[in-house]
Design an enzyme around this catalytic site. Structure first.
Site, PDB file in Angstrom:
ATOM      1  N   HIS A 148      69.121  34.847  77.461  1.00 33.72           N
ATOM      2  CA  HIS A 148      68.294  35.904  76.870  1.00 33.72           C
ATOM      3  C   HIS A 148      67.413  35.398  75.731  1.00 33.72           C
ATOM      4  O   HIS A 148      66.910  36.190  74.932  1.00 33.72           O
ATOM      5  CB  HIS A 148      69.188  37.065  76.412  1.00 33.72           C
ATOM      6  N   ASN A 202      88.587  38.366  76.433  1.00 33.75           N
ATOM      7  CA  ASN A 202      87.798  39.503  75.946  1.00 33.75           C
ATOM      8  C   ASN A 202      88.711  40.578  75.386  1.00 33.75           C
ATOM      9  O   ASN A 202      89.774  40.834  75.936  1.00 33.75           O
ATOM     10  CB  ASN A 202      86.959  40.085  77.094  1.00 33.75           C
TER      11      ASN A 202
HETATM   12  P1  CNA Z   1      78.530  43.504  74.578  1.00 40.50           P
HETATM   13  O1  CNA Z   1      78.164  44.362  75.715  1.00 40.50           O
HETATM   14  O2  CNA Z   1      78.342  44.037  73.215  1.00 40.50           O
HETATM   15  O3  CNA Z   1      80.072  43.123  74.786  1.00 40.50           O
HETATM   16  C1  CNA Z   1      80.776  42.355  73.863  1.00 40.50           C
HETATM   17  C2  CNA Z   1      82.203  42.213  74.375  1.00 40.50           C
HETATM   18  O4  CNA Z   1      82.857  41.285  73.550  1.00 40.50           O
HETATM   19  C3  CNA Z   1      83.021  43.500  74.344  1.00 40.50           C
HETATM   20  O5  CNA Z   1      83.582  43.709  75.621  1.00 40.50           O
HETATM   21  C4  CNA Z   1      84.107  43.251  73.288  1.00 40.50           C
HETATM   22  O6  CNA Z   1      85.353  43.746  73.678  1.00 40.50           O
HETATM   23  C5  CNA Z   1      84.163  41.753  73.230  1.00 40.50           C
HETATM   24  N1  CNA Z   1      84.458  41.201  71.924  1.00 40.50           N
HETATM   25  C6  CNA Z   1      83.872  41.504  70.736  1.00 40.50           C
HETATM   26  N2  CNA Z   1      84.343  40.717  69.754  1.00 40.50           N
HETATM   27  C7  CNA Z   1      85.288  39.921  70.344  1.00 40.50           C
HETATM   28  C8  CNA Z   1      86.123  38.892  69.861  1.00 40.50           C
HETATM   29  N3  CNA Z   1      86.107  38.504  68.586  1.00 40.50           N
HETATM   30  N4  CNA Z   1      86.967  38.296  70.743  1.00 40.50           N
HETATM   31  C9  CNA Z   1      87.006  38.663  72.036  1.00 40.50           C
HETATM   32  N5  CNA Z   1      86.219  39.623  72.553  1.00 40.50           N
HETATM   33  C10 CNA Z   1      85.361  40.233  71.714  1.00 40.50           C
HETATM   34  O7  CNA Z   1      77.789  42.096  74.627  1.00 40.50           O
HETATM   35  P2  CNA Z   1      77.311  41.253  75.899  1.00 40.50           P
HETATM   36  O8  CNA Z   1      76.998  39.911  75.389  1.00 40.50           O
HETATM   37  O9  CNA Z   1      78.219  41.401  77.028  1.00 40.50           O
HETATM   38  O10 CNA Z   1      75.942  41.997  76.260  1.00 40.50           O
HETATM   39  C11 CNA Z   1      74.838  41.308  76.486  1.00 40.50           C
HETATM   40  C12 CNA Z   1      73.749  41.523  75.409  1.00 40.50           C
HETATM   41  C13 CNA Z   1      74.215  41.620  73.989  1.00 40.50           C
HETATM   42  C14 CNA Z   1      72.900  40.296  75.418  1.00 40.50           C
HETATM   43  O11 CNA Z   1      71.651  40.615  75.901  1.00 40.50           O
HETATM   44  C15 CNA Z   1      72.813  39.782  73.981  1.00 40.50           C
HETATM   45  O12 CNA Z   1      71.555  39.289  73.681  1.00 40.50           O
HETATM   46  C16 CNA Z   1      73.144  40.964  73.162  1.00 40.50           C
HETATM   47  N6  CNA Z   1      73.609  40.672  71.786  1.00 40.50           N
HETATM   48  C17 CNA Z   1      73.647  39.408  71.293  1.00 40.50           C
HETATM   49  C18 CNA Z   1      74.090  39.170  70.002  1.00 40.50           C
HETATM   50  C19 CNA Z   1      74.113  37.749  69.469  1.00 40.50           C
HETATM   51  O13 CNA Z   1      73.251  36.951  69.820  1.00 40.50           O
HETATM   52  N7  CNA Z   1      75.094  37.403  68.634  1.00 40.50           N
HETATM   53  C20 CNA Z   1      74.529  40.236  69.204  1.00 40.50           C
HETATM   54  C21 CNA Z   1      74.478  41.536  69.746  1.00 40.50           C
HETATM   55  C22 CNA Z   1      74.020  41.737  71.030  1.00 40.50           C
END
Ligand code: CNA
Length: 239
Positions: free
Chosen positions: A122, A214
């Site tokens: 992304h 997760n």
């Molecule tokens: P999401 O849909 O927000 O899912 C995150 C998942 O991670 C959830 O199922 C949580 O249960 C799990 N989770 C959260 N913290 C922890 C942890 N410490 N240990 C284990 N599990 C954990 O995010 P996805 O990445 O699945 O969705 C895709 C999007 C989010 C992408 O397009 C990213 O660009 C976008 N995003 C990115 C960032 C970043 O770059 N840090 C931040 C926020 C969103």
């Protein structure tokens, strides 16, 4: 924390030399960056528009001012530091055990931890380009600018981030598929596996060591050979 599944993963890691890691926003929550879909995530906060809409291409061009207000406040995390998960993945690559990190994240933390082979499905908030002359601007330029950031040529600057409604980069996608096809251990972590086509990539894995780390359940849980529901940084710190 004593979890026998972590011990199994540790053994599998020792036995592998083509590990691929596929991750999402949950990998960076222990670095202080909010994810989207957890209870504390951005999708559970109130904004004037739903975040999926704000982070779409049509919204970027239609409401650029609002987009940048949200983006600066909620998406840019330039001071964040890698956690144990980022650092361990980088170590494995240097030790010749890991062939690629595939990430949906846009925060650049894998590279900050030293990883080299990183497929950023992304894009990245660290790269920004003028839509007119293609000049490059770093993340701090966007952070420190006011309103809609403009190039010296007057063109609109856009983050090198794949917004909703936009296609993924073909070469990044192909490289990711090849790495997954060739993996002897696929570790998927910190992702809700709800954003496509990224989430569909794990279907290319042909081995029998698919590990899901997760906090919340995912629709791929029944395909996993091993599931760990602990914070991913804490898990990697034990590997
Ligand atoms: P999401 O849909 O927000 O899912 C995150 C998942 O991670 C959830 O199922 C949580 O249960 C799990 N989770 C959260 N913290 C922890 C942890 N410490 N240990 C284990 N599990 C954990 O995010 P996805 O990445 O699945 O969705 C895709 C999007 C989010 C992408 O397009 C990213 O660009 C976008 N995003 C990115 C960032 C970043 O770059 N840090 C931040 C926020 C969103």
């Amino acid at each position: 924390m004593k979890n026998s599944n972590v011990d199994t993963l540790k053994t599998w890691v020792e036995e592998s030399d083509k590990i691929v890691f596929f991750g999402g926003a949950g990998v960076s929550t222990e670095s202080g960056i909010k994810d989207f879909r957890s209870v504390n995530g951005l999708y559970h906060q109130k904004f004037d528009y739903p975040p999926e809409e704000i982070l779409s291409s049509s919204f970027f061009y239609g409401h650029t001012d609002y987009f940048y207000q949200f983006y600066r406040e909620k998406m840019l995390a330039l001071d964040a530091e890698p956690n144990a998960a980022h650092r361990k993945l980088s170590e494995w690559e240097q030790a010749g055990k890991l062939s690629a990190v595939i990430t949906q994240n846009i925060d650049g933390l894998h590279q900050k931890a030293g990883s080299r082979k990183v497929y950023e499905l992304h894009g990245s908030t660290l790269r920004n380009y003028c839509q007119r002359c293609s000049a490059f601007y770093d993340g701090w330029h966007i952070q420190n600018s006011k309103g809609v950031p403009r190039c010296t040529c007057g063109g609109l600057i856009k983050p090198d981030v794949v917004l909703y409604e936009e296609a993924l980069d073909e070469a990044t996608l192909m490289g990711s598929i090849e790495a997954i096809c060739d993996a002897d251990l696929l570790i998927v972590g910190g992702t809700s596996l709800t954003v496509y086509p990224a989430a569909g990539l794990i279907q290319y894995y042909r081995g029998n060591r698919l590990v899901l780390i997760n906090r919340d359940e995912t629709t791929y849980d029944d395909r996993a050979d091993l599931i760990i529901r602990e914070p991913i940084g804490q898990v990697f710190a034990q590997l």
